[in-house]
Design a protein around this motif. Structure first.
Motif, PDB file in Angstrom:
ATOM      1  N   ARG A  24       0.806  -1.225   0.000  1.00  0.00           N
ATOM      2  CA  ARG A  24       0.000   0.000   0.000  1.00  0.00           C
ATOM      3  C   ARG A  24       0.834   1.267   0.000  1.00  0.00           C
ATOM      4  O   ARG A  24       0.374   2.313  -0.455  1.00  0.00           O
ATOM      5  N   HIS A  25       2.050   1.208   0.535  1.00  0.00           N
ATOM      6  CA  HIS A  25       2.784   2.431   0.834  1.00  0.00           C
ATOM      7  C   HIS A  25       4.256   2.317   0.438  1.00  0.00           C
ATOM      8  O   HIS A  25       4.797   1.207   0.352  1.00  0.00           O
ATOM      9  N   GLU A  76       1.438   2.045  11.716  1.00  0.00           N
ATOM     10  CA  GLU A  76       0.757   0.888  11.140  1.00  0.00           C
ATOM     11  C   GLU A  76       1.220  -0.417  11.758  1.00  0.00           C
ATOM     12  O   GLU A  76       0.582  -1.446  11.593  1.00  0.00           O
ATOM     13  N   HIS A 125      -8.139   0.493   7.349  1.00  0.00           N
ATOM     14  CA  HIS A 125      -6.931  -0.050   6.744  1.00  0.00           C
ATOM     15  C   HIS A 125      -6.204  -0.985   7.712  1.00  0.00           C
ATOM     16  O   HIS A 125      -6.283  -0.818   8.940  1.00  0.00           O
ATOM     17  N   ARG A 323       5.287  11.040   4.332  1.00  0.00           N
ATOM     18  CA  ARG A 323       5.065   9.934   3.416  1.00  0.00           C
ATOM     19  C   ARG A 323       3.919  10.228   2.461  1.00  0.00           C
ATOM     20  O   ARG A 323       3.961   9.862   1.279  1.00  0.00           O
ATOM     21  N   ALA A 324       2.873  10.899   2.950  1.00  0.00           N
ATOM     22  CA  ALA A 324       1.730  11.204   2.107  1.00  0.00           C
ATOM     23  C   ALA A 324       2.113  12.122   0.948  1.00  0.00           C
ATOM     24  O   ALA A 324       1.411  12.156  -0.071  1.00  0.00           O
TER      25      ALA A 324
END
Length: 326
Positions: A24-25, A76, A125, A323-324
């Motif tokens: 996802r990231h 996360e 998520h 990060r976004a």
């Protein structure tokens, strides 16, 4: 069902959870200094068990509160309060064998409960729990995780770690986190344990000697030599460093990236303050400095990034915001 059987039964789910996050990231965000936040909640951790003392006291509200702070900040993967908890250490405090095992399982259950609460609407998520396994030096509670050189062979160190590894694995965490490993013989022991049987995947993060001209474990072993026994083991999910100064992370990651191309790396430094004479020095790691350094770690191969001692939810939130924008 025995701990061994339960650990083996959960392998597929655990591997998938980390894979989901990595897919996802650009990188997965870890939590920060658990003990730091517990102390800010008013908890007295002046104890050989450190943050694991709260498992003995069954102080669930404070542990849940801190786990939730990290999740709210954007973490996360959260780690359990088992870093300094061992069966022998818990028994030394008067717990029976069954009570000691229950305390280890409780550390995982509390983190899982925090994740379950958080991932309900509006946070659907996936999040993950990493069961913390501190080094043999952490068990000694005398700073040996920053020195290494225990004088024990890998077989003895494997015998020390095995019971806790099996008990934590049986509680079905998503990952295991072998943290602050300062000794090359201990790395060999961990490699042997991860080859013994299936179970949760693990990251292994090393404690390094500060100021060395090239990255070395606290015991003086070159990082690439200490990490080599862990290569090619399916259960090794990532290799990296923790609880070192943030400016010392990049050379270590570059060494590991050259040693194990393509393997995810993990980095979660402390604030850069030094632990001297039983206390931390003054000053906090500036958020802008932290996130700028973290972006460099990502570019060097770090796929799991967070903080260790003296890092706070504000650091994790700033990391998530950076990060976004990547």
């Amino acid at each position: 069902m025995t701990p061994e059987v339960r650990a083996e039964a959960g392998l597929g789910r655990e591997a998938d959870r980390l894979g989901q996050l990595l897919a996802r990231h650009p990188f997965v965000i870890l939590d920060g200094g658990l003990a730091t936040e517990l102390e800010r909640c008013g908890c007295d951790l002046d104890d050989p068990l450190w943050s694991a003392k709260l498992l003995l006291d069954e102080d669930e509200p404070h542990l849940l509160e801190v786990h939730r702070r990290w999740l709210a900040a954007g973490a996360e993967v959260i780690t359990t309060a088992s870093y300094q908890a061992t069966l022998s250490g818990l028994r030394a405090r008067g717990l029976s064998e069954d009570q000691a095992r229950a305390a280890l399982r409780r550390s995982v259950r509390l983190a899982q409960r925090a994740v379950a609460d958080h991932t309900q609407h509006p946070h659907p998520h996936p999040r993950a729990v990493a069961a913390s396994i501190g080094s043999y030096g952490a068990h000694l509670a005398d700073g040996s995780e920053y020195r290494g050189g225990y004088g024990l062979d890998p077989a003895s160190l494997a015998d020390f770690h095995r019971p806790r590894l099996l008990e934590l694995s049986a509680a079905a965490p998503d990952l295991l986190a072998f943290e602050t490993i300062p000794d090359a013989e201990e790395a060999r022991a961990i490699a042997a344990l991860l080859r013994e049987r299936p179970g949760p995947r693990a990251w292994v993060s090393f404690s390094l000697r500060p100021g060395a001209s090239a990255p070395r474990l606290a015991d003086g072993t070159p990082l690439e030599i200490a990490a080599a026994p862990l290569l090619g083991i399916p259960r090794v999910a990532a290799l990296g460093v923790n609880c070192l100064g943030p400016h010392e992370v990049l050379p270590a990651l570059e060494t590991l990236a050259a040693l194990a191309p393509g393997l995810p790396l993990v980095a979660y430094p402390n604030s850069g303050e030094r632990w001297v004479a039983g206390q931390w020095g003054e000053g906090e790691l500036e958020l802008a400095t932290y996130v700028a350094l973290a972006e460099g770690w990502w570019r060097a191969g770090a796929r799991l990034i967070g903080g260790c001692c003296r890092t706070r939810p504000a650091h994790i939130q700033a990391l998530a915001e950076r990060r976004a924008r990547l």
